[in-house]
Write an enzyme that holds these catalytic residues in place. Structure first.
Site, PDB file in Angstrom:
ATOM      1  N   GLY A 246       6.909  -2.574  -4.549  1.00 50.30           N
ATOM      2  CA  GLY A 246       5.936  -2.849  -3.500  1.00 50.30           C
ATOM      3  C   GLY A 246       4.596  -3.377  -3.965  1.00 50.30           C
ATOM      4  O   GLY A 246       3.638  -3.392  -3.205  1.00 50.30           O
ATOM      5  N   CYS A 247       4.518  -3.825  -5.195  1.00 49.43           N
ATOM      6  CA  CYS A 247       3.270  -4.412  -5.702  1.00 49.43           C
ATOM      7  C   CYS A 247       3.400  -5.924  -5.680  1.00 49.43           C
ATOM      8  O   CYS A 247       4.485  -6.453  -5.922  1.00 49.43           O
ATOM      9  CB  CYS A 247       2.986  -3.945  -7.129  1.00 49.43           C
ATOM     10  N   SER A 248       2.298  -6.607  -5.408  1.00 45.16           N
ATOM     11  CA  SER A 248       2.358  -8.075  -5.401  1.00 45.16           C
ATOM     12  C   SER A 248       2.523  -8.616  -6.821  1.00 45.16           C
ATOM     13  O   SER A 248       3.065  -9.683  -7.024  1.00 45.16           O
ATOM     14  CB  SER A 248       1.101  -8.661  -4.753  1.00 45.16           C
TER      15      SER A 248
END
Length: 135
Positions: free
Chosen positions: A46-48
């Protein structure tokens, strides 16, 4: 390694651009994480940007974390999180209000939303790891 309080003392005196530089410098100061540890199992979801966090249990039971990211500012954010938890007992980390410790940095207003969207996932991974190892 500076304490979270020491970093905040500097951070609160800086303008936005210098705050970015401070976070980037924190990320640069992280100890190197061997590429062999950058696996799907250590990847924060869920991290860019890609972020990896790996716990290293110490002989005395405390947890030492290695972390890295492919984005400089994100690496600085994970370094900030690690300042709150580094070299503590797993039960202490699991019970720690990491969000509260970081709240005064007001990262949501300092950084773009795509930079901060992964912070809860980084914290959750650290907390879940500590909880698992505290059992």
């Amino acid at each position: 390694m500076p304490s979270l309080d020491d970093v905040y003392d500097d951070y609160e005196l800086l303008d936005a651009d210098d705050r970015y530089r401070l976070l980037i410098d924190l990320g640069r100061a992280l100890e190197p994480m061997p590429d062999a540890l950058k696996t799907d199992a250590t990847l924060v979801r869920g991290c860019s940007a890609a972020v990896w966090v790996y716990p290293v249990p110490q002989a005395d039971g405390r947890l030492h974390f290695l972390a890295d990211s492919n984005a400089a500012i994100t690496k600085g954010i994970v370094a900030l999180i690690l300042l709150a938890v580094q070299d503590r007992a797993p039960a202490e980390i699991a019970a720690l209000d990491i969000e509260g410790a970081l709240g005064r940095f007001d990262l949501r207003n300092q950084l773009s939303s795509n930079r901060t969207q992964g912070i809860p996932n980084m914290i959750a991974l650290v907390r879940e790891t500590a909880s698992r190892l505290a059992a």
